[in-house]
Design a protein around this motif. Structure first.
Motif, PDB file in Angstrom:
ATOM      1  N   LEU A 179       0.812  -1.214   0.000  1.00 14.32           N
ATOM      2  CA  LEU A 179       0.000   0.000   0.000  1.00 14.32           C
ATOM      3  C   LEU A 179       0.848   1.268   0.000  1.00 14.32           C
ATOM      4  O   LEU A 179       0.315   2.370  -0.153  1.00 14.32           O
ATOM      5  CB  LEU A 179      -0.943   0.002   1.217  1.00 14.32           C
ATOM      6  CG  LEU A 179      -2.150  -0.926   1.093  1.00 14.32           C
ATOM      7  CD1 LEU A 179      -2.841  -1.091   2.431  1.00 14.32           C
ATOM      8  CD2 LEU A 179      -3.138  -0.393   0.062  1.00 14.32           C
ATOM      9  N   ASN A 185      -4.242   1.074  -4.526  1.00 12.95           N
ATOM     10  CA  ASN A 185      -5.673   1.335  -4.368  1.00 12.95           C
ATOM     11  C   ASN A 185      -6.341   0.076  -3.833  1.00 12.95           C
ATOM     12  O   ASN A 185      -6.613  -0.866  -4.567  1.00 12.95           O
ATOM     13  CB  ASN A 185      -6.289   1.752  -5.707  1.00 12.95           C
ATOM     14  CG  ASN A 185      -7.733   2.213  -5.556  1.00 12.95           C
ATOM     15  OD1 ASN A 185      -8.456   1.767  -4.669  1.00 12.95           O
ATOM     16  ND2 ASN A 185      -8.161   3.101  -6.442  1.00 12.95           N
ATOM     17  N   HIS A 186      -6.603   0.046  -2.535  1.00 10.37           N
ATOM     18  CA  HIS A 186      -7.172  -1.144  -1.896  1.00 10.37           C
ATOM     19  C   HIS A 186      -8.604  -1.403  -2.328  1.00 10.37           C
ATOM     20  O   HIS A 186      -9.034  -2.550  -2.434  1.00 10.37           O
ATOM     21  CB  HIS A 186      -7.094  -1.021  -0.374  1.00 10.37           C
ATOM     22  CG  HIS A 186      -7.802   0.187   0.171  1.00 10.37           C
ATOM     23  ND1 HIS A 186      -7.330   1.476  -0.022  1.00 10.37           N
ATOM     24  CD2 HIS A 186      -8.953   0.312   0.875  1.00 10.37           C
ATOM     25  CE1 HIS A 186      -8.151   2.336   0.556  1.00 10.37           C
ATOM     26  NE2 HIS A 186      -9.150   1.662   1.104  1.00 10.37           N
ATOM     27  N   ASN A 187      -9.362  -0.343  -2.576  1.00  8.18           N
ATOM     28  CA  ASN A 187     -10.765  -0.520  -2.980  1.00  8.18           C
ATOM     29  C   ASN A 187     -10.864  -1.177  -4.359  1.00  8.18           C
ATOM     30  O   ASN A 187     -11.735  -2.014  -4.605  1.00  8.18           O
ATOM     31  CB  ASN A 187     -11.487   0.835  -2.993  1.00  8.18           C
ATOM     32  CG  ASN A 187     -11.696   1.389  -1.594  1.00  8.18           C
ATOM     33  OD1 ASN A 187     -12.057   0.659  -0.683  1.00  8.18           O
ATOM     34  ND2 ASN A 187     -11.453   2.680  -1.411  1.00  8.18           N
ATOM     35  N   ARG A 188      -9.960  -0.800  -5.261  1.00 14.11           N
ATOM     36  CA  ARG A 188      -9.963  -1.397  -6.596  1.00 14.11           C
ATOM     37  C   ARG A 188      -9.617  -2.885  -6.526  1.00 14.11           C
ATOM     38  O   ARG A 188     -10.227  -3.718  -7.207  1.00 14.11           O
ATOM     39  CB  ARG A 188      -8.971  -0.658  -7.500  1.00 14.11           C
ATOM     40  CG  ARG A 188      -8.900  -1.202  -8.920  1.00 14.11           C
ATOM     41  CD  ARG A 188      -8.023  -0.307  -9.801  1.00 14.11           C
ATOM     42  NE  ARG A 188      -6.687  -0.181  -9.257  1.00 14.11           N
ATOM     43  CZ  ARG A 188      -5.702  -1.059  -9.479  1.00 14.11           C
ATOM     44  NH1 ARG A 188      -5.925  -2.109 -10.246  1.00 14.11           N
ATOM     45  NH2 ARG A 188      -4.519  -0.869  -8.962  1.00 14.11           N
ATOM     46  N   LEU A 210      -2.465   6.529   1.648  1.00 12.06           N
ATOM     47  CA  LEU A 210      -1.924   5.604   0.658  1.00 12.06           C
ATOM     48  C   LEU A 210      -0.579   6.132   0.160  1.00 12.06           C
ATOM     49  O   LEU A 210      -0.229   7.294   0.397  1.00 12.06           O
ATOM     50  CB  LEU A 210      -2.894   5.438  -0.516  1.00 12.06           C
ATOM     51  CG  LEU A 210      -4.186   4.662  -0.248  1.00 12.06           C
ATOM     52  CD1 LEU A 210      -5.137   4.803  -1.439  1.00 12.06           C
ATOM     53  CD2 LEU A 210      -3.893   3.190   0.022  1.00 12.06           C
ATOM     54  N   GLU A 211       0.143   5.239  -0.518  1.00 10.73           N
ATOM     55  CA  GLU A 211       1.449   5.576  -1.086  1.00 10.73           C
ATOM     56  C   GLU A 211       2.386   6.113   0.004  1.00 10.73           C
ATOM     57  O   GLU A 211       2.504   5.490   1.061  1.00 10.73           O
ATOM     58  CB  GLU A 211       1.269   6.559  -2.248  1.00 10.73           C
ATOM     59  CG  GLU A 211       0.370   6.017  -3.350  1.00 10.73           C
ATOM     60  CD  GLU A 211       0.049   7.031  -4.433  1.00 10.73           C
ATOM     61  OE1 GLU A 211       0.452   8.199  -4.297  1.00 10.73           O
ATOM     62  OE2 GLU A 211      -0.600   6.650  -5.422  1.00 10.73           O
ATOM     63  N   ASN A 681      -4.653   2.543 -14.900  1.00 10.22           N
ATOM     64  CA  ASN A 681      -4.750   3.028 -13.527  1.00 10.22           C
ATOM     65  C   ASN A 681      -3.477   3.787 -13.175  1.00 10.22           C
ATOM     66  O   ASN A 681      -2.373   3.238 -13.266  1.00 10.22           O
ATOM     67  CB  ASN A 681      -4.949   1.859 -12.559  1.00 10.22           C
ATOM     68  CG  ASN A 681      -4.973   2.316 -11.109  1.00 10.22           C
ATOM     69  OD1 ASN A 681      -5.731   3.197 -10.736  1.00 10.22           O
ATOM     70  ND2 ASN A 681      -4.105   1.728 -10.290  1.00 10.22           N
ATOM     71  N   MET A 682      -3.627   5.050 -12.804  1.00  6.77           N
ATOM     72  CA  MET A 682      -2.518   5.866 -12.304  1.00  6.77           C
ATOM     73  C   MET A 682      -1.307   5.846 -13.231  1.00  6.77           C
ATOM     74  O   MET A 682      -0.170   5.666 -12.826  1.00  6.77           O
ATOM     75  CB  MET A 682      -2.114   5.377 -10.913  1.00  6.77           C
ATOM     76  CG  MET A 682      -3.221   5.434  -9.874  1.00  6.77           C
ATOM     77  SD  MET A 682      -3.667   7.135  -9.425  1.00  6.77           S
ATOM     78  CE  MET A 682      -2.188   7.660  -8.572  1.00  6.77           C
TER      79      MET A 682
END
Length: 748
Positions: A179, A185-188, A210-211, A681-682
């Motif tokens: 994380l 992204n934990h939710n993803r 996060l990060e 993603n990102m």
């Protein structure tokens, strides 16, 4: 100083000592003096034991996580990194090749004590080439931790591990790792667990930040904020949840209760009655449904940054089953029709002993056999019988493994994972101490190899070492095979991928001082029937004395695409035209004919041999006559039937920065890949596609070149499909050329 401390000091000063000469001294010191030594005894209750595996996609942080589990439990007193930058490397990566390449090649076993519980741990590889290591670990484990990268999420090998867990009915909990990484992204990832793996799951923790801002976790059930202080995150500090996370906490707890209510009767009734369950009721419901494989709790953290690991250990104890909560079965071999009977996991030692050999290793002291004890007790100096061979073995030494180090024990009980010396057996053999106790455990699934290449020693003087190494590796790894090809006059090595075979070639050089020459990789092409073929073949031979007579009538049918790797034999005869005693001979003749196809000389699969009728002679019919009749029917089918070549199709997943997406897609299109899914993603994209294995050779270096070394890919076998016309023509031409005899020049 404890034995473990002594060991770590010796490792740190390995350049100053002869490490090899001190191994036995270290191990004996540990076994005798380490106060943290795991004790195997019947006084340890079933409820205090956990047997777990750490599984995941490659580079998700499994070995780093295991290193932290060992550290926080006091099993080691200093953590090391996977890449071995400090010249030591992670404890569980004991092989020099693993430390150099930064990957796990062999599964490794260890054990820890945590809050008065004994936990046996097996750290497994993530690369698909070593999938057999995951198979045999999951076969004997009671639970598992599925590690997911917070950036990569559910990846190709994650899906494979999920299927393996389902195959062996292994309950598991999930841990979202890394994380602290950019793009986490934990939710993803939680959503992917539901969508891609079909899991009923919910977060029991979520991160605070996060990060680079990841500073701790929130316990959804206990409603507490947890921080990990100290140089190594060893000090846990609990505080009230900060106001900025209270809304998210309320939302996550509601999602958790709803997910549990869908599968748990007790919480379902409370949910309908609009009652709020207590924390204890929620935890009990999670445990019930984890064991039933109807719910997966998701933990979060960062193993590298020492956050969340201790709470994951709490979750292992709290939610994963102990050996008595898993029903295992054995086959009763004493009857004509073996039936499944449940095994008694009681640790009293009063039941008859039953154990399964699930992994073999050859070392300087002989073969090391890893054994899971399923029932009863085994002691040093006992005699054990191999159910398959009937051989009797004396148990001269019992050990418990800690990576590649061992500690002697005197006895082991149901639920223990141990290792034996001096036992000659194969992977999957069952052992008992009562010769009349004829029960056998079901073995693990072994996938078929998909890649082959020629192999030979560079120096013919090394043939003995070469043979020793090859025989050892084939015994240890059922997915690695070496056969002699009489046509090409070469030894052909078969494996799960290029890396798989390259690793064994490197090990031959390092461990047996035998440098090998590897040929060009070859794909495991197969041949199959295109449409049904009816056969009627009579084998008749009379040459004085008893003759040979056998007639077979039936149909040869192609199996559907999902069964392209299978062969089936069906006996639909009625009456006495083909006596029952000749059916095995016919089946054997059919199977013998599948080694080489008519088009390219590859093996024949995807066939159903349907025997409907035939004829026999009262004196001339024999088992051999009907075997030759079946072989003749197959030759007839090869000559007159319509055949096709099929090839292995791989599921390929590519991850790289978005700026290289068009180049990667273009390259995959050039390799005739079919893209099935793509997401971004990102600033990174994830591409999933299906590509023929024959088109994937050399891709590892090409993807690095296309993405400036930033891209990575994973590949696993998916299915067999008909090969393209240009590939078929090349294979047929090459086979025809090889079969055409060259004319010898006449000598003057």
């Amino acid at each position: 100083m404890s034995g473990i401390s002594l060991f770590n000091n010796l490792v740190r000063n390995s350049s100053k000592i002869n490490f090899g000469s001190r191994v036995n001294q270290i191990v004996n010191f540990v076994a005798k003096n380490d106060t943290r030594r795991y004790l195997s005894s019947k006084v340890v209750k079933d409820s205090k034991i956990r047997n777990i595996g750490i599984s995941a996609h490659i580079d998700s942080g499994k070995t780093t996580l295991t290193e932290r589990l060992l550290f926080y439990s006091g099993r080691i007193n200093q953590m090391h990194e996977v890449k071995g930058k400090d010249q030591v490397g992670a404890t569980m990566d004991s092989m020099e090749l693993e430390r150099q390449r930064g990957i796990t090649i062999q599964s490794a076993a260890t054990y820890i004590d945590w809050k008065d519980h004994n936990i046996n741990i097996i750290d497994t590889p993530g690369h698909v080439d070593f999938t057999i290591e995951v198979e045999r670990a999951l076969r004997v484990l009671d639970g598992a931790v599925l590690v997911l990268c917070a950036v990569g999420g559910v990846q190709s090998q994650t899906m494979t591990v999920n299927r393996q867990m389902k195959r062996y009915n292994v309950p598991f909990i999930a841990f979202i790792n890394k994380l602290d990484r950019m793009g986490a992204n934990h939710n993803r990832v939680a959503a992917q667990l539901k969508q891609k793996l079909g899991q009923n799951c919910a977060l029991v923790q979520f991160p605070m930040g996060l990060e680079s801002k990841f500073k701790g976790i929130v316990d959804v059930i206990e409603e507490k904020a947890i921080y990990f202080d100290g140089d190594c995150g060893e000090i846990l500090r609990e505080e009230p949840v900060p106001n900025e996370y209270k809304d998210e906490l309320k939302k996550k707890k509601q999602e958790l209760i709803e997910s549990l209510s869908n599968v748990d009767e007790e919480l379902g009734e409370m949910f309908l009655d609009e009652k709020v369950p207590t924390n204890e009721q929620i935890q009990n419901a999670i445990r019930r449904n984890v064991i039933n494989r109807t719910f997966t709790p998701i933990f979060v953290g960062s193993a590298l940054k020492n956050k969340g690991v201790q709470k994951l250990l709490d979750g292992v104890i709290q939610y994963l089953p102990n050996p008595s909560e898993i029903t295992n079965y054995a086959l009763d071999e004493s009857s004509e029709n073996p039936v499944k009977i449940p095994i008694n996991p009681d640790r009293s030692g009063e039941n008859k002993f039953l154990g399964l050999a699930f992994k073999l290793e050859a070392g300087r002291y002989g073969q090391l056999t890893y054994l899971r004890v399923y029932q009863g007790r085994i002691k040093k100096d006992d005699f054990a019988y191999n159910v398959r061979t009937g051989k009797k073995h004396k148990i001269s030494r019992l050990v418990r493994m800690h990576s590649n180090f061992m500690e002697d024990i005197t006895e082991a009980y149901a639920g223990d994972i141990i290792a034996l010396f001096g036992i000659d057996c194969s992977t999957g053999d069952t052992f008992v101490t009562d010769k009349e106790f004829k029960l056998s455990m079901e073995s693990m699934y072994v996938p078929d190899p998909v890649v082959s290449l020629s192999i030979k020693p560079a120096d013919s003087n090394m043939n003995d070492n070469f043979s020793k190494g090859i025989n050892r590796f084939m015994k240890e790894d059922p997915t690695f095979k070496v056969n002699y090809d009489s046509d090409s006059k070469e030894l052909i090595a078969y494996g799960m991928g290029e890396l798989h075979l390259d690793i064994y070639a490197t090990r031959l050089e390092r461990e047996y001082n035998c440098k090998c020459i590897l040929g060009k990789p070859k794909v495991a092409f197969r041949e199959t029937l295109l449409e049904p073929f009816e056969f009627d073949y009579l084998h008749k031979k009379q040459s004085g004395g008893q003759g040979q007579y056998g007639r077979v009538i039936g149909t040869l049918e192609p199996l559907p695409a999902e069964k392209y790797q299978s062969i089936e034999f069906v006996d639909q005869t009625t009456g006495t035209n083909v006596p029952d005693q000749f059916i095995p001979g016919i089946k054997r003749g059919f199977q013998n004919s599948l080694e080489k196809g008519i088009l390219s000389g590859n093996k024949v699969t995807g066939l159903l041999f349907r025997l409907t009728d035939g004829a026999n002679h009262c004196t001339d019919s024999t088992d051999l006559a009907f075997q030759l009749a079946a072989e003749g029917a197959m030759k007839q089918a090869f000559t007159e039937g319509k055949w096709q070549i099929i090839e292995p199709i791989m599921f390929v997943e590519v991850t790289a920065p978005e700026e290289f997406q068009s180049a990667v897609v273009g390259n995959l299109n050039k390799r005739n890949g079919i893209i099935v899914n793509s997401e971004t993603n990102m600033g990174w994209f994830n591409l999933q596609c299906e590509v023929a294995l024959n088109d994937m050779f050399g891709y590892s270096s090409e993807i690095r070149s296309l993405t400036q070394g930033k891209g990575e890919f994973a590949m696993e076998f998916l299915k067999y499909l008909p090969a393209r016309e240009d590939v078929v023509n090349k294979l047929i031409d090459a086979y025809t050329t090889d079969k055409t005899p060259t004319k010898k020049k006449k000598k003057n």
